[in-house]
Motif scaffolding. Structure first.
Motif, PDB file in Angstrom:
ATOM      1  N   UNK A   1     -17.069  86.020  44.131  1.00 51.46           N
ATOM      2  CA  UNK A   1     -16.568  86.377  42.892  1.00 51.46           C
ATOM      3  C   UNK A   1     -15.640  85.557  42.645  1.00 51.46           C
ATOM      4  N   UNK A   2     -14.656  85.383  43.516  1.00 50.11           N
ATOM      5  CA  UNK A   2     -13.655  84.554  43.565  1.00 50.11           C
ATOM      6  C   UNK A   2     -13.260  83.083  44.138  1.00 50.11           C
ATOM      7  N   UNK A   3     -14.546  83.224  44.515  1.00 49.96           N
ATOM      8  CA  UNK A   3     -14.877  82.101  44.618  1.00 49.96           C
ATOM      9  C   UNK A   3     -15.024  81.162  44.013  1.00 49.96           C
ATOM     10  N   UNK A   4     -15.646  81.259  42.776  1.00 52.59           N
ATOM     11  CA  UNK A   4     -16.646  80.957  41.179  1.00 52.59           C
ATOM     12  C   UNK A   4     -14.622  80.833  40.593  1.00 52.59           C
ATOM     13  N   UNK A   5     -14.188  81.891  40.982  1.00 54.57           N
ATOM     14  CA  UNK A   5     -13.110  82.382  40.054  1.00 54.57           C
ATOM     15  C   UNK A   5     -12.083  81.098  40.429  1.00 54.57           C
ATOM     16  N   UNK A   6     -11.972  80.882  41.273  1.00 53.11           N
ATOM     17  CA  UNK A   6     -10.693  80.014  42.020  1.00 53.11           C
ATOM     18  C   UNK A   6     -11.125  78.803  41.289  1.00 53.11           C
ATOM     19  N   UNK A   7     -12.609  78.097  41.553  1.00 49.47           N
ATOM     20  CA  UNK A   7     -12.474  76.953  41.244  1.00 49.47           C
ATOM     21  C   UNK A   7     -12.720  77.081  39.842  1.00 49.47           C
ATOM     22  N   UNK A   8     -13.283  77.618  38.428  1.00 54.87           N
ATOM     23  CA  UNK A   8     -12.431  77.742  37.623  1.00 54.87           C
ATOM     24  C   UNK A   8     -10.862  77.359  37.343  1.00 54.87           C
ATOM     25  N   UNK A   9     -10.610  78.389  37.715  1.00 48.50           N
ATOM     26  CA  UNK A   9      -9.070  77.916  37.763  1.00 48.50           C
ATOM     27  C   UNK A   9      -7.979  76.363  37.938  1.00 48.50           C
TER      28      UNK A   9
END
Ligand SMILES: [Zn+2]
Length: 398
Positions: free
Chosen positions: A31-39
């Motif tokens: 989930x953190x990987x998705x969030x990081x890419x989005x940010x």
């Protein structure tokens, strides 16, 4: 569509713990990987659109929110103050007051306007425990926020620019707006009293929406306490609508904080504040991405972008080499070796991964890999360097 709460746990994206508390989810590595890419995507998009980023603390004195108007209009949604050394400090309910103070801390000339200040910052809402769940009703929020300080003449262009950023971001994320809403004050609500300012802001936003050609509906009682807004509504898996992105015109806070710029006439003038959020909170944005895509995220957002599958144990070294090559290019890649099951079973297990790179004895001998796409289509074997480079391009953020 899928239920993000169920799928989020199944896919190991996020979870909660009663000891941390309801409405306070934590993010697991995928989930953190998705969030990081989005940010990263949002920051880069804003940078290219002329925004400059700041960081500001998630706490502020109660007095700050008395000045901004939050204390009298919004305190039901705020955490109770903490007493610290004789002062009352609160977790912030929004980023606007901090940004107004950052603007005020330096003198500004009309030549600096529009001044676009952005932050992906934390804010807090004292949601009742009965309504908490998943990533959509949370008590700690990471907001993609920005405030544009500008002249009255610049407001329409800035609001139009923000709507365009929203359109592009939705396209990149593979999501769609259900509806555009012009959110107006309603009878009996808690709104700051300044009828002529409300009229001007409503007129400006109406003009922008009419010129954009977007279909929209007015909605009474949905405005912010300090001004009207354009809300971009999306629908969840149950068909319920919620606001993801917003553009707001605010004459109130510039006055409360006595914001100024020096005009071309050498005199002091009051700027207007345009509040805008492209993807809203990262919690809501990711919840919606999960529901929309059912875990099969666009490649640039996928937690794992490349699954490398050696056919037998003999190709494990080549598979590990290919993983290293992909990781060095910035890709999220992992190998799944035959101890995890037959090739067919591993392909099924990796069905949500955008690219599967299969290496059999022939590919290993020739320095090649054979790609398989999420839709089941297969590409012929190709040299490892060329494949890795193409994957880098195809997994890059748009
Ligand atoms: Zn704001």
């Amino acid at each position: 569509m899928h239920d993000h709460r169920k799928l989020g746990r199944e896919l190991d994206l996020f979870d909660t713990d009663p000891l941390i508390g309801a409405g306070l989810p934590y993010w697991l590595p995928d989930g953190a990987a998705i969030r990081h890419a989005l940010e990263e995507y949002v920051r880069e998009k804003e940078r290219r659109a002329g925004y400059r980023h700041v960081y500001s603390p998630v706490l502020g004195k109660r007095e700050l929110y008395e000045i901004s108007g939050h204390w009298s209009h919004y305190s039901e949604d705020m955490y109770p103050p903490m007493v610290l050394g004789g002062e009352q400090v609160v977790l912030r309910p929004s980023l606007c007051p901090h940004h107004a103070l950052i603007y005020r801390s330096r003198a500004h000339s009309h030549r600096e306007l529009p001044l676009r200040m952005a932050e992906l910052g934390g804010m807090y809402r004292a949601e009742l425990s009965g309504v908490l769940g998943g990533l959509t009703r949370v008590r700690a929020i990471q907001l993609n926020d920005a405030h544009i300080f500008c002249t009255l003449d610049q407001v329409a262009a800035e609001a139009r620019g923000a709507l365009e950023l929203i359109r592009e971001a939705y396209q990149a994320m593979g999501i769609e707006a259900a509806r555009y809403r012009l959110s107006l004050p309603g009878p009996g609500g808690k709104y700051v009293a300044a009828p002529e300012k409300w009229e001007r802001s409503v007129a400006l936003l109406t003009e922008v929406l009419d010129a954009s050609g977007l279909p929209y509906e007015p909605a009474e009682g949905e405005a912010a306490f300090y001004g009207p807004k354009v809300d971009v509504q999306v629908a969840d898996n149950a068909g319920r609508e919620f606001t993801l992105s917003t553009v707001q015109v605010d004459f109130h806070q510039p006055e409360q904080f006595d914001l100024r710029y020096i005009g071309s006439d050498g005199a002091k003038h009051r700027p207007v504040m345009v509040h805008r959020s492209i993807i809203g909170s990262v919690e809501r944005a990711v919840a919606h991405l999960i529901e929309q895509h059912g875990g099969a995220f666009p490649a640039w957002l996928a937690p794992l972008q490349v699954a490398v599958l050696p056919l037998t144990d003999a190709e494990i070294p080549e598979a590990e080499d290919f993983v290293r090559r992909c990781v060095a290019l910035g890709l999220r890649a992992e190998s799944a070796d035959p101890s995890r099951g037959s090739l067919g079973a591993r392909i099924r297990e990796a069905r949500l991964v955008p690219y599967q790179a299969v290496i059999g004895p022939k590919e290993a001998a020739n320095g090649q890999v054979a790609l398989r796409l999420r839709d089941g289509s297969r590409l012929g074997p190709e040299p490892v360097a060329a494949v890795a480079e193409r994957l880098r391009e195809q997994c890059a953020a748009p």
